[in-house]
Motif scaffolding. Structure first.
Motif, PDB file in Angstrom:
ATOM      1  N   ARG A 284       0.813  -1.218   0.000  1.00 53.21           N
ATOM      2  CA  ARG A 284       0.000   0.000   0.000  1.00 53.21           C
ATOM      3  C   ARG A 284       0.848   1.270   0.000  1.00 53.21           C
ATOM      4  NH1 ARG A 284      -3.294  -1.418   5.189  1.00 53.21           N
ATOM      5  NH2 ARG A 284      -3.571   0.860   5.249  1.00 53.21           N
ATOM      6  N   GLY A 285       2.119   1.151   0.386  1.00 50.82           N
ATOM      7  CA  GLY A 285       3.004   2.307   0.455  1.00 50.82           C
ATOM      8  C   GLY A 285       3.021   2.918   1.846  1.00 50.82           C
ATOM      9  N   LEU A 286       4.116   3.585   2.171  1.00 50.61           N
ATOM     10  CA  LEU A 286       4.297   4.198   3.482  1.00 50.61           C
ATOM     11  C   LEU A 286       4.290   5.712   3.357  1.00 50.61           C
ATOM     12  CD1 LEU A 286       7.221   1.981   4.859  1.00 50.61           C
ATOM     13  CD2 LEU A 286       4.763   1.549   4.955  1.00 50.61           C
TER      14      LEU A 286
ATOM     15  N   VAL B 223      12.601   6.340   7.199  1.00 56.12           N
ATOM     16  CA  VAL B 223      11.503   5.636   6.539  1.00 56.12           C
ATOM     17  C   VAL B 223      11.864   5.346   5.083  1.00 56.12           C
ATOM     18  CG1 VAL B 223       9.077   5.762   5.854  1.00 56.12           C
ATOM     19  CG2 VAL B 223       9.783   6.621   8.089  1.00 56.12           C
ATOM     20  N   ALA B 224      12.516   6.300   4.425  1.00 59.68           N
ATOM     21  CA  ALA B 224      12.920   6.087   3.031  1.00 59.68           C
ATOM     22  C   ALA B 224      13.908   4.933   2.918  1.00 59.68           C
ATOM     23  CB  ALA B 224      13.527   7.374   2.463  1.00 59.68           C
ATOM     24  N   TYR B 225      14.851   4.876   3.848  1.00 67.90           N
ATOM     25  CA  TYR B 225      15.828   3.777   3.827  1.00 67.90           C
ATOM     26  C   TYR B 225      15.135   2.441   4.062  1.00 67.90           C
ATOM     27  CZ  TYR B 225      19.719   0.757   5.084  1.00 67.90           C
ATOM     28  OH  TYR B 225      20.611  -0.289   5.126  1.00 67.90           O
ATOM     29  N   ALA B 226      14.284   2.393   5.099  1.00 68.89           N
ATOM     30  CA  ALA B 226      13.574   1.147   5.400  1.00 68.89           C
ATOM     31  C   ALA B 226      12.706   0.717   4.217  1.00 68.89           C
ATOM     32  CB  ALA B 226      12.730   1.327   6.659  1.00 68.89           C
TER      33      ALA B 226
ATOM     34  N   ARG C 126      14.692  -0.918   1.457  1.00 74.64           N
ATOM     35  CA  ARG C 126      15.130  -2.277   1.769  1.00 74.64           C
ATOM     36  C   ARG C 126      14.052  -3.311   1.456  1.00 74.64           C
ATOM     37  NH1 ARG C 126      19.839  -3.485   1.598  1.00 74.64           N
ATOM     38  NH2 ARG C 126      19.692  -5.135   3.176  1.00 74.64           N
ATOM     39  N   PHE C 127      12.783  -2.840   1.404  1.00 68.41           N
ATOM     40  CA  PHE C 127      11.678  -3.764   1.136  1.00 68.41           C
ATOM     41  C   PHE C 127      10.926  -3.399  -0.142  1.00 68.41           C
ATOM     42  CE2 PHE C 127      12.595  -4.240   5.608  1.00 68.41           C
ATOM     43  CZ  PHE C 127      12.487  -5.601   5.811  1.00 68.41           C
ATOM     44  N   ASP C 128      11.580  -2.578  -0.983  1.00 68.90           N
ATOM     45  CA  ASP C 128      11.020  -2.213  -2.287  1.00 68.90           C
ATOM     46  C   ASP C 128       9.595  -1.674  -2.129  1.00 68.90           C
ATOM     47  OD1 ASP C 128      11.115  -1.868  -5.012  1.00 68.90           O
ATOM     48  OD2 ASP C 128      10.333  -3.858  -5.454  1.00 68.90           O
ATOM     49  N   THR C 129       9.442  -0.716  -1.215  1.00 66.56           N
ATOM     50  CA  THR C 129       8.130  -0.160  -0.877  1.00 66.56           C
ATOM     51  C   THR C 129       8.085   1.329  -1.208  1.00 66.56           C
ATOM     52  OG1 THR C 129       7.891  -1.752   0.933  1.00 66.56           O
ATOM     53  CG2 THR C 129       6.517   0.210   1.041  1.00 66.56           C
ATOM     54  N   ARG C 130       6.968   1.774  -1.725  1.00 65.63           N
ATOM     55  CA  ARG C 130       6.787   3.186  -2.030  1.00 65.63           C
ATOM     56  C   ARG C 130       6.827   4.017  -0.745  1.00 65.63           C
ATOM     57  NH1 ARG C 130       1.318   5.935  -4.645  1.00 65.63           N
ATOM     58  NH2 ARG C 130       2.206   8.023  -5.021  1.00 65.63           N
TER      59      ARG C 130
ATOM     60  N   GLY D  50      -4.990   5.170   1.277  1.00 61.88           N
ATOM     61  CA  GLY D  50      -4.729   3.883   1.921  1.00 61.88           C
ATOM     62  C   GLY D  50      -3.285   3.631   2.316  1.00 61.88           C
ATOM     63  N   TYR D  51      -2.456   4.687   2.332  1.00 64.71           N
ATOM     64  CA  TYR D  51      -1.075   4.512   2.749  1.00 64.71           C
ATOM     65  C   TYR D  51      -1.001   4.087   4.223  1.00 64.71           C
ATOM     66  CZ  TYR D  51      -0.266   7.566  -1.316  1.00 64.71           C
ATOM     67  OH  TYR D  51      -0.268   8.129  -2.567  1.00 64.71           O
TER      68      TYR D  51
END
Length: 345
Positions: free
Chosen positions: A99-101, A113-116, A119-123, A169-170
């Motif tokens: 859903r993205g952060l 948060v950007a680094y984390a 690491r999990f290929d998350t928006r 829905g983030y």
């Protein structure tokens, strides 16, 4: 006994979710435990740097006692914030990550948060103040974060995050008022006592209160005799005012050189944890923060931003200091040009 244990588990889960009816500071202070912090450490230990705790000759001579520096300026992304961000992201389901952060930040939390996320290929979407530190903005863009500029206060940014989360829905990663994030920040406290089992004092910078909430739980639940001090700028003292008013209190304005600590209000969870575990809050002037920043750079050979030097500034300002003292150097995201601007004359 088994029934009581089940009820206790239900109560703790309700505390975590902030459900109505579980609102007393005493109840909320059970939302983060030593067990939670150790679990976070297990999840994130391969992703973070176990930063050194260094006895500083220069800082010790200046303070008149043994001063140890916990060098979170050497952490990934240049600040402690990545610990809490990774704790949160590693607790999410794959569906939640898809859903993205989104997070509100003055810079360092967004970097974590950007680094984390990477690491999990998350928006990752970060809501920054309109007057954000340009160096931190550049670092966020380099990490691939999507940036939204909104307002100048921490509560304005958080309201924007809540609005966008509802619309798209983030998953929110709150900068300081999430029990799972706080547990991640608390791993700093675990490492301090692992390296200095007889620490007498620990000085922790406060912005919203996530770092001190976690460190205080980790330290006090293992060694209650260790004194934990929070440090705030005189004109950005949301936690000090919360303690004085017996609950979160919105500051009319925030003015400080330490951009990473410019929180207009803390939250009930952080207030409850600080109220339960922290011995005192030390207020410092911006001039004290600048002096500590330049001292650490020039004499202790530590690259630190003003927000990160505040723990040491608080130690120096505390006339009651004694024993073996730890100052948490929480971040080092600063450029040579910004350092030059701090230099007097």
């Amino acid at each position: 006994m088994r029934l009581l244990r089940k009820e206790e588990e239900k109560r703790r889960e309700a505390n975590r979710r902030g459900e109505v009816g579980v609102s007393s500071p005493e109840a909320m202070a059970t939302s983060v435990t030593l067990e939670d912090i150790r679990a976070a450490q297990s999840r994130i230990k391969t992703e973070v740097i176990r930063t050194p705790l260094v006895l500083s000759d220069a800082a010790s001579e200046r303070a008149g006692l043994s001063v140890y520096l916990k060098l979170e300026n050497l952490q990934r992304t240049g600040a402690f914030k990545v610990r809490g961000a990774l704790s949160k992201v590693t607790s999410l389901t794959p569906e939640e990550r898809r859903r993205g952060l989104i997070s509100a930040s003055s810079g360092n939390h967004g970097l974590g948060v950007a680094y984390a996320s990477s690491r999990f290929d998350t928006r990752c979407i970060v809501v920054l103040p309109e007057n954000a530190n340009p160096h931190k903005v550049a670092l966020l863009k380099k990490m691939g974060a999507e940036i939204i500029s909104h307002g100048t206060t921490s509560d304005a940014r958080q309201h924007k995050v809540e609005q966008l989360s509802q619309e798209s829905g983030y998953v929110q990663v709150h900068p300081f008022a999430d029990p799972i994030l706080i547990a991640g920040q608390g791993t700093v406290g675990l490492e301090i006592l692992e390296d200095l089992t007889d620490a007498d004092e620990v000085y922790v910078p406060i912005g919203g209160g996530g770092l001190i909430s976690g460190i205080a739980v980790a330290v006090k639940q293992q060694r209650p005799s260790t004194r934990v001090y929070g440090v705030e700028p005189e004109r950005s003292n949301a936690m000090w005012e919360a303690l004085r008013h017996q609950g979160p209190f919105a500051l009319p304005r925030v003015e400080t050189i330490a951009d990473g600590l410019a929180a207009r209000i803390t939250e009930r969870l952080n207030y409850a944890l600080v109220r339960s575990y922290v011995d005192d809050i030390v207020l410092v002037k911006d001039a004290d923060i600048i002096e500590a920043t330049l001292f650490l750079l020039e004499q202790a050979k530590v690259l630190v931003e003003p927000s990160g030097a505040k723990g040491f500034a608080g130690l120096l300002a505390n006339a009651k200091r004694r024993g073996k003292a730890v100052a948490v150097v929480s971040g080092g995201n600063i450029t040579l040009k910004q350092i030059e601007a701090l230099w007097p004359g």
